[in-house]
Design a protein around this motif. Structure first.
Motif, PDB file in Angstrom:
ATOM      1  N   SER A 150     -10.773 -13.107  -3.661  1.00 46.79           N
ATOM      2  CA  SER A 150      -9.183 -12.767  -3.205  1.00 46.79           C
ATOM      3  C   SER A 150      -9.349 -10.999  -2.794  1.00 46.79           C
ATOM      4  O   SER A 150      -9.896 -10.543  -3.059  1.00 46.79           O
ATOM      5  CB  SER A 150      -7.859 -12.896  -4.131  1.00 46.79           C
ATOM      6  OG  SER A 150      -8.587 -12.311  -5.424  1.00 46.79           O
ATOM      7  N   ILE A 151      -8.045 -10.878  -2.031  1.00 42.11           N
ATOM      8  CA  ILE A 151      -8.055  -9.351  -1.962  1.00 42.11           C
ATOM      9  C   ILE A 151      -7.726  -8.376  -2.903  1.00 42.11           C
ATOM     10  O   ILE A 151      -7.156  -9.016  -4.244  1.00 42.11           O
ATOM     11  CB  ILE A 151      -6.857  -8.951  -1.191  1.00 42.11           C
ATOM     12  CG1 ILE A 151      -7.112  -7.451  -0.816  1.00 42.11           C
ATOM     13  CG2 ILE A 151      -5.724  -9.280  -1.950  1.00 42.11           C
ATOM     14  CD1 ILE A 151      -5.208  -6.742   0.141  1.00 42.11           C
ATOM     15  N   ARG A 152      -8.797  -7.429  -2.794  1.00 42.85           N
ATOM     16  CA  ARG A 152      -8.055  -6.702  -4.367  1.00 42.85           C
ATOM     17  C   ARG A 152      -7.242  -5.720  -4.359  1.00 42.85           C
ATOM     18  O   ARG A 152      -6.271  -5.158  -3.778  1.00 42.85           O
ATOM     19  CB  ARG A 152      -9.832  -5.298  -4.592  1.00 42.85           C
ATOM     20  CG  ARG A 152      -9.393  -3.979  -3.585  1.00 42.85           C
ATOM     21  CD  ARG A 152     -10.085  -3.104  -3.471  1.00 42.85           C
ATOM     22  NE  ARG A 152     -11.198  -3.242  -3.026  1.00 42.85           N
ATOM     23  CZ  ARG A 152     -12.530  -3.705  -3.460  1.00 42.85           C
ATOM     24  NH1 ARG A 152     -12.420  -3.324  -5.148  1.00 42.85           N
ATOM     25  NH2 ARG A 152     -13.686  -4.580  -3.398  1.00 42.85           N
ATOM     26  N   ASN A 153      -6.785  -5.425  -5.877  1.00 43.75           N
ATOM     27  CA  ASN A 153      -5.182  -5.118  -6.385  1.00 43.75           C
ATOM     28  C   ASN A 153      -5.277  -3.566  -5.958  1.00 43.75           C
ATOM     29  O   ASN A 153      -4.217  -3.209  -5.620  1.00 43.75           O
ATOM     30  CB  ASN A 153      -5.085  -5.052  -7.346  1.00 43.75           C
ATOM     31  CG  ASN A 153      -5.037  -6.448  -7.895  1.00 43.75           C
ATOM     32  OD1 ASN A 153      -4.421  -7.321  -7.105  1.00 43.75           O
ATOM     33  ND2 ASN A 153      -5.288  -6.815  -8.952  1.00 43.75           N
TER      34      ASN A 153
HETATM   35  C1  LIG Z   1      -5.179  -8.739  -9.233  1.00 40.10           C
HETATM   36  O1  LIG Z   1      -4.550  -8.659 -10.454  1.00 40.10           O
HETATM   37  C2  LIG Z   1      -3.789 -10.022 -10.908  1.00 40.10           C
HETATM   38  C3  LIG Z   1      -2.364 -10.432 -11.798  1.00 40.10           C
HETATM   39  O2  LIG Z   1      -3.706  -9.297 -12.531  1.00 40.10           O
HETATM   40  C4  LIG Z   1      -4.881 -10.802 -11.627  1.00 40.10           C
HETATM   41  O3  LIG Z   1      -4.570 -12.646 -11.260  1.00 40.10           O
HETATM   42  C5  LIG Z   1      -5.866 -10.453  -9.669  1.00 40.10           C
HETATM   43  O4  LIG Z   1      -7.323 -11.842 -10.805  1.00 40.10           O
HETATM   44  C6  LIG Z   1      -6.519  -9.270  -9.725  1.00 40.10           C
HETATM   45  N1  LIG Z   1      -7.371  -9.799  -8.493  1.00 40.10           N
HETATM   46  C7  LIG Z   1      -8.457  -9.078  -7.930  1.00 40.10           C
HETATM   47  C8  LIG Z   1      -9.513  -9.188  -6.985  1.00 40.10           C
HETATM   48  O5  LIG Z   1      -9.065  -9.009  -8.685  1.00 40.10           O
END
Ligand SMILES: *[C@@H]1O[C@H](CO)[C@@H](O)[C@H](O)[C@H]1NC(C)=O
Ligand code: HEM
Ligand SMILES: *[C@@H]1O[C@H](CO)[C@@H](O)[C@H](O)[C@H]1NC(C)=O
Ligand SMILES: *[C@@H]1O[C@H](CO)[C@@H](O)[C@H](O)[C@H]1NC(C)=O
Ligand SMILES: *[C@@H]1O[C@H](CO)[C@@H](O)[C@H](O)[C@H]1NC(C)=O
Ligand SMILES: *[C@@H]1O[C@H](CO)[C@@H](O)[C@H](O)[C@H]1NC(C)=O
Ligand SMILES: *[C@@H]1O[C@H](CO)[C@@H](O)[C@H](O)[C@H]1NC(C)=O
Ligand SMILES: *[C@@H]1O[C@H](CO)[C@@H](O)[C@H](O)[C@H]1NC(C)=O
Length: 259
Positions: free
Chosen positions: A214-217
């Motif tokens: 999934s896209i990085r935060n």
């Molecule tokens: C982004 O943050 C969410 C909530 O903390 C977390 O569940 C998710 O795994 C994170 N995504 C990545 C790619 O690190």
């Protein structure tokens, strides 16, 4: 059971219906695609125009921001580097097929495309990618594996393509491309990325969401790219650091021969 699953199913259906824009769809024969697996992927998901045409600064910046969390200045810089692909003076957009022109942005020794000298320089080429993957020797790619694949492709081209061309500008772009899988799917700090995500991406020109990506935060900025390309560049060195352990006798022999 039904009471629990129905809202979930409805919820998923709603999310999918609300977001047809980002659904993956294979390109139509009339759609333009180019040598960049990421721009092709962005077009396949509708982050960029699916027909591969009219890619403006605004579209580029928005696509890179929403799909990969690139910050605005990085997205702008990437568009400014890309616009030379459109031969029109003062062009405001480029098309994916304009990227195919050899030795403008497209270059020899790609990780997954053939050299123009040997054939099609922009579609995914399994033979070439197999060659690159020989050097991806573990399930987690690191800077050394990525760098080794890059150098190997260059040595192969330099040996067998009589027209091999690789300028210092191409080297900078190439280092960016080789680090790109880390930027998109990997760990920016450790400079590593899971090999399965990278292979899926190259082979399908699709985001590896079904493999758990999934896209990085965090936002990606030019500083991240600069540091990663430097890490890859350093890893292309064939010289090791530190002193090897050798027997005194061999060392004396070598020293003697060097006199
Ligand atoms: C982004 O943050 C969410 C909530 O903390 C977390 O569940 C998710 O795994 C994170 N995504 C990545 C790619 O690190
Ligand atoms: C406006 C933005 C971009 C433009 C114009 C662009 C253009 C290109 C071009 C022309 C190539 C072909 C180079 C060659 O001959 O091998 C290429 C390769 C590549 N690009 Fe992009 N690119 C862009 C953004 C990105 C981004 C954001 C990523 C991923 C984070 C990416 C990943 C790659 C990779 C991995 C390759 C190497 C493919 C190979 O060697 O087989 N690109 N790009
Ligand atoms: C190209 O895209 C821009 C938005 O980025 C839009 O304003 C313009 O109408 C488009 N042009 C064509 C010919 O589709
Ligand atoms: C993008 O990141 C850079 C740091 O590399 C920062 O200087 C710049 O202000 C950021 N730009 C935007 C528009 O967020
Ligand atoms: C392109 O832009 C430059 C600088 O703004 C201008 O002098 C030139 O006339 C433009 N060329 C065309 C073909 O529009
Ligand atoms: C893939 O690349 C090889 C080596 O350059 C070339 O011989 C072959 O024709 C290419 N395959 C396709 C399908 O273009
Ligand atoms: C061959 O090399 C020349 C000079 O670098 C270049 O202009 C030309 O596009 C190359 N052609 C192919 C097919 O590689
Ligand atoms: C690359 O190597 C140089 C010279 O050894 C070093 O100063 C620099 O910190 C290295 N950069 C990275 C990002 O590893």
């Amino acid at each position: 059971m039904k009471l629990v699953t129905l809202p979930i199913v409805l919820g998923i259906a709603l999310v999918a219906a609300e977001c047809p824009y980002h659904q993956w769809k294979a390109p139509e024969p009339s759609d333009f695609r180019g040598p960049c697996p990421m721009l092709n992927t962005l077009a396949n998901h509708g982050f960029l125009p699916r027909d591969g045409r009219n890619i403006t600064k605004e579209t580029t910046v928005n696509a890179l921001a929403s799909a990969l969390h690139f910050n605005t200045s990085l997205g702008t810089l990437m568009f400014e580097m890309a616009i030379v692909a459109n031969p029109e003076p003062n062009a405001t957009f480029f098309t994916l097929d304009q990227l195919n022109v050899h030795n403008v942005l497209e270059h020899d020794a790609s990780l997954s495309r053939s050299d123009a000298f040997f054939g099609n320089n922009h579609i995914f080429n399994e033979t070439i990618f197999e060659e690159t993957k020989t050097y991806w020797t573990g399930p987690v790619l690191d800077a050394n594996m990525l760098a080794n694949g890059k150098i190997a492709r260059q040595v192969n081209s330099k040996a067998f393509n009589p027209n091999y061309t690789f300028t210092t500008t191409m080297e900078q772009f190439s280092l960016g491309e080789v680090s790109a899988p880390i930027v998109a799917f990997g760990d920016l700090q450790a400079a590593t990325v899971n090999r399965n995500l990278v292979e899926y991406f190259f082979e399908n020109e699709r985001f590896p969401a079904e493999l758990g990506w999934s896209i990085r935060n965090a936002t990606v900025s030019l500083d991240d790219i600069t540091r990663l390309t430097q890490t890859i560049s350093n890893a292309t060195s064939l010289i090791t650091t530190g002193e090897p352990v050798v027997s005194t006798r061999r060392r004396d022999l070598h020293a003697g021969l060097n006199l």
